[in-house]
Design an enzyme around this catalytic site. Structure first.
Site, mmCIF file in Angstrom:
data_model
loop_
_atom_site.group_PDB
_atom_site.id
_atom_site.type_symbol
_atom_site.label_atom_id
_atom_site.label_comp_id
_atom_site.label_asym_id
_atom_site.label_seq_id
_atom_site.Cartn_x
_atom_site.Cartn_y
_atom_site.Cartn_z
ATOM 1 N N GLU A 50 72.806 1.567 0.492
ATOM 2 C CA GLU A 50 71.669 0.978 -0.211
ATOM 3 C C GLU A 50 70.461 1.885 0.010
ATOM 4 O OE1 GLU A 50 68.645 -0.815 -1.789
ATOM 5 O OE2 GLU A 50 68.548 -1.029 0.380
ATOM 6 N N HIS A 51 69.709 2.169 -1.053
ATOM 7 C CA HIS A 51 68.763 3.276 -1.020
ATOM 8 C C HIS A 51 67.404 2.927 -0.428
ATOM 9 C CE1 HIS A 51 67.015 7.054 -1.906
ATOM 10 N NE2 HIS A 51 67.772 7.377 -2.919
ATOM 11 N N SER A 52 66.996 1.677 -0.441
ATOM 12 C CA SER A 52 65.594 1.365 -0.178
ATOM 13 C C SER A 52 65.160 1.679 1.244
ATOM 14 C CB SER A 52 65.324 -0.119 -0.476
ATOM 15 O OG SER A 52 66.065 -0.951 0.399
ATOM 16 N N SER A 87 70.715 1.228 -7.183
ATOM 17 C CA SER A 87 70.028 1.488 -5.921
ATOM 18 C C SER A 87 70.953 1.986 -4.827
ATOM 19 C CB SER A 87 69.314 0.214 -5.432
ATOM 20 O OG SER A 87 68.560 0.468 -4.274
ATOM 21 N N ALA A 97 66.111 4.150 3.348
ATOM 22 C CA ALA A 97 66.000 5.553 3.754
ATOM 23 C C ALA A 97 66.525 6.450 2.648
ATOM 24 C CB ALA A 97 66.769 5.824 5.053
#
Length: 745
Positions: free
Chosen positions: A458-460, A252, A462
């Site tokens: 961390e991707h969640s 992620s 944006a």
């Protein structure tokens, strides 16, 4: 803590009757300044929210309208057609001497109502205008009269000097595509990769889905689209990211690269200051069509909190410190004093104090952060104990503006072995050693011992363009605005009055020691299984591709497909594939894409406990080539041709499939494309370096198609074959690899 340094605190001074408490003057001053800062923040946010709420109008437009009404009233004209007289009748009667005041108040109320109605009309008109997507479907470089009219109207209704969130109220709702169109596009996309038998089976499932379940699932999505501004975004965040129980590391997070350190923290905080004041301009397609800016809100002060079944994102309105990790120890470093943001030199001083601190890490503290790389349900259970035993330390990390890792090892491009050093650089940013990043934070700034920088994101919260925008600003500000003194230090003077960075102490119960060991073992296994490869392709770049009137992104995407499948294609088919990719890209940009719609239909089917073999088949597919372009968005910050060393080299992410690749690329200037490739070493089908060689071969092969086409055209015109085109490439022998050079690191 820098914030608390000036505070003296309560000093109890009991009298003989033990009834009086003396407060020190510095304490009262600090309380006053603290309250003043808080009110300033609230007022600033209120004013910014007001400005974005009335945009494209402005407060001055209300004053102009009110003045015009007063002037008309003075000239014995009634623009309200009697409404102001009725408003006056509803106001309290304060006597004859206040008759004029009642008239002014009536005019102000009428002006406010009329102003609000005009603003609402502007919002509706702009929303209707922005719902038009015909401009996306036109050929590159061609603009119809209808689109020209649309552009003129958008320019009229868009206002001037927008803030970051100015267009949010005027953006149209995300449309729900036709389910028949989505299924048709899906079948078109899978046809080239399926055998005749498999495609016939998939098409039969699709027909059954359209006949039995599609209309009901589509009805629920239509209902949601009218109730919410976006029918898919919250489900995408929850089910794709927050409900995933896998490790955040590699799965992620993604990384971004640079080659400078020093002023980075100060530059990041300057960006946050501009973000809070909404001084960042919204992203505009074609310089006119605004994109949604909602994801910018969670860049800073944000942490992904683990849960047993699903995670949630915790975002704070403000944070005045950063969390720092160095040699297994955690520190809290204040970023502000009562006079404002710490200077770059003061921040450098605080980091140097951490580097000079000889105290060792406590038992198990060194590997504590490996828990953030563990499966999410495991980390959620351990975090409960940690929150009870070490609440203050945990809050200091999770409540920080962002996480800083001062790495004790060097990294980055080396002249001795440029290829291997870039690969190691990418791996260090993506995975590290498994225990030296707090993967829950929105992003971590990694500073290597030789001054090289990078981000682990961390991707969640944006997508990449958001963090990329912040990183571009950071690098340009660090290099061209802040700069360095002649001795190599940040400009300015140290602040010896600052307290030492606060060492965080973790009271780790014995029962989580085993969890830390297990998490570290899993993180090291995952880190060791990732094969990263970065190479700059310098034979040609965006400028060469644009000479052939092709989309640079579609060009590279087709070359990636060629590299993966090594299927020779002729020029005509290549142009056809590029055009098809552009059409699919524009459809996705206008809300008519395939994957989000099918995903949302699948989620509805799960809520309704409605089995759909077609949606199950779509959901179970594994895509072995995951690609992404990192856009360069702020070319106005500096001249990339004059300062090539200051260009970001982009970043990368992990593969989406155990037997697949994750490929990211960025157009660094006009003549270089930098690729970031990742795969898993445990797979016998993938090799990042082999794919990198195939990508280079494919790009050169595709470029040769255009040169051959140009040569044949010249031959048809009777020109000599020996003529040389200005677009000719260096000689390339299949299987050879030109020396890798990178002047942009």
């Amino acid at each position: 803590m820098a914030e608390a340094h000036q505070a003296v605190g309560f000093r109890p001074s009991l009298t003989s009757d033990a009834g009086e408490v003396e407060l020190s003057a510095p304490m009262l001053q600090e309380i006053y300044l603290s309250g003043l800062r808080s009110w300033k923040r609230h007022l600033s946010r209120f004013w910014n929210d007001f400005l974005t709420g009335v945009f494209p109008a402005s407060p001055l437009s209300w004053l102009f309208l009110f003045s015009a009404i007063q002037l008309a009233w003075f000239l014995q004209l009634d623009p309200s057609l009697g409404l102001m007289e009725k408003i006056k009748e509803l106001l309290p009667d304060w006597g004859g001497q206040h008759h004029r005041l009642r008239g002014v108040l009536a005019a102000a109320l009428f002006a406010s109502c009329l102003w609000g109605a005009l603003i609402f009309t502007l919002h509706v008109a702009l929303r209707l205008l922005l719902s038009y997507h015909g401009w996306l479907l036109q050929p590159h470089g061609a603009t119809s009269s209808r689109t020209k009219t649309w552009l003129a109207l958008v320019r009229i209704f868009s206002g001037r000097h927008p803030m970051l969130f100015s267009y949010q109220r005027s953006l149209p709702r995300q449309p729900v595509p036709s389910v028949q169109d989505t299924v048709r596009k899906y079948l078109e996309s899978v046809r080239p990769v399926l055998s005749d038998e498999d495609f016939d089976w998939t098409a039969a499932l699709a027909r059954e889905f359209l006949r039995l379940q599609a209309s009901l699932l589509q009805w629920y999505l239509q209902l949601k689209s009218w109730w919410a501004s976006n029918y898919v975004s919250d489900w995408w965040e929850e089910f794709v990211y927050l409900r995933s129980r896998n490790s955040l590391m590699v799965n992620s997070n993604y990384y971004m690269m640079a080659a400078r350190a020093g002023n980075a923290v100060h530059a990041l905080l300057l960006y946050r200051h501009r973000l809070n004041r909404q001084e960042i301009l919204p992203t505009l397609l074609m310089g006119m069509r605004p994109l949604c800016s909602a994801q910018y809100e969670k860049i800073f002060n944000t942490t992904r909190i683990p849960g047993v079944h699903k995670d949630h994102i915790r975002h704070l309105r403000d944070s005045r410190h950063v969390a720092v990790f160095h040699q297994g120890r955690f520190f809290r470093v204040g970023t502000h004093t009562q006079s404002g943001l710490l200077s770059p030199r003061a921040l450098e001083q605080q980091f140097q104090r951490i580097l000079d601190d000889p105290s060792p890490a406590c038992p198990h503290e060194e590997h504590l952060a490996a828990l953030t790389a563990a499966p999410r349900d495991m980390w959620a259970q351990v975090r409960r104990s940690l929150k009870t035993q070490a609440q203050e330390a945990l809050e200091a990390v999770e409540g920080a503006a962002f996480f800083v890792s001062l790495d004790s090892e060097p990294a980055g491009l080396t002249r001795e072995d440029p290829a291997a050093s870039l690969d190691a650089y990418a791996h260090a940013l993506l995975a590290g050693r498994g225990h030296d990043r707090w993967f829950d934070k929105s992003f971590s700034l990694i500073v290597f011992s030789n001054g090289k920088l990078g981000l682990s994101v961390e991707h969640s919260w944006a997508d990449c363009p958001i963090s990329g925008h912040m990183w571009e600003f950071t690098l340009a500000t660090e290099c061209f605005q802040l700069g360095y003194a002649a001795d190599g230090h940040c400009k300015g003077h140290p602040d010896l009055s600052l307290p030492q960075p606060q060492r965080l102490h973790w009271d780790l119960p014995d029962k989580i020691h085993l969890s830390i060991s297990l998490a570290l073992r899993g993180a090291k296994t995952l880190s060791g299984n990732i094969d990263c490869h970065v190479f700059p392709f310098s034979h040609f770049g965006k400028s060469f591709i644009k000479r052939w009137h092709l989309s640079s992104d579609s060009f590279v995407q087709m070359a990636l497909q060629l590299a993966y499948f090594r299927d020779p294609q002729c020029l005509a088919l290549f142009r056809l594939a590029v055009d098809k990719h552009q059409a699919l890209l524009k459809a996705a940009m206008s809300g008519q894409g395939v994957d989000r719609h099918l995903f949302a239909l699948y989620i509805v089917s799960q809520f309704l406990h409605l089995q759909s073999p077609f949606l199950d088949q779509v959901h179970s597919e594994q895509w072995q080539l995951a690609t992404s372009q990192i856009p360069v968005q702020q070319i106005h910050l500096f001249d990339v041709h004059s300062y090539p060393d200051c260009v970001s080299s982009g970043g990368g992410f992990g593969p989406a499939d155990d037997h697949g690749y994750g490929v990211s690329y960025i157009f660094t200037g006009d003549d270089v494309i930098t690729f970031h490739i990742s795969s898993k070493k445990s797979s016998t089908r993938t090799d990042s370096h082999r794919l990198g060689q195939h990508i280079e071969d494919a790009l050169l092969d595709v470029a040769a198609l255009f040169q051959e086409g140009q040569r044949l055209k010249r031959r048809g015109l009777g020109e000599d074959d020996s003529g040389h085109s200005r677009d000719s490439l260096p000689c390339h022998t299949r299987g050879s690899r030109a020396p890798t050079t990178a002047t942009n690191f």
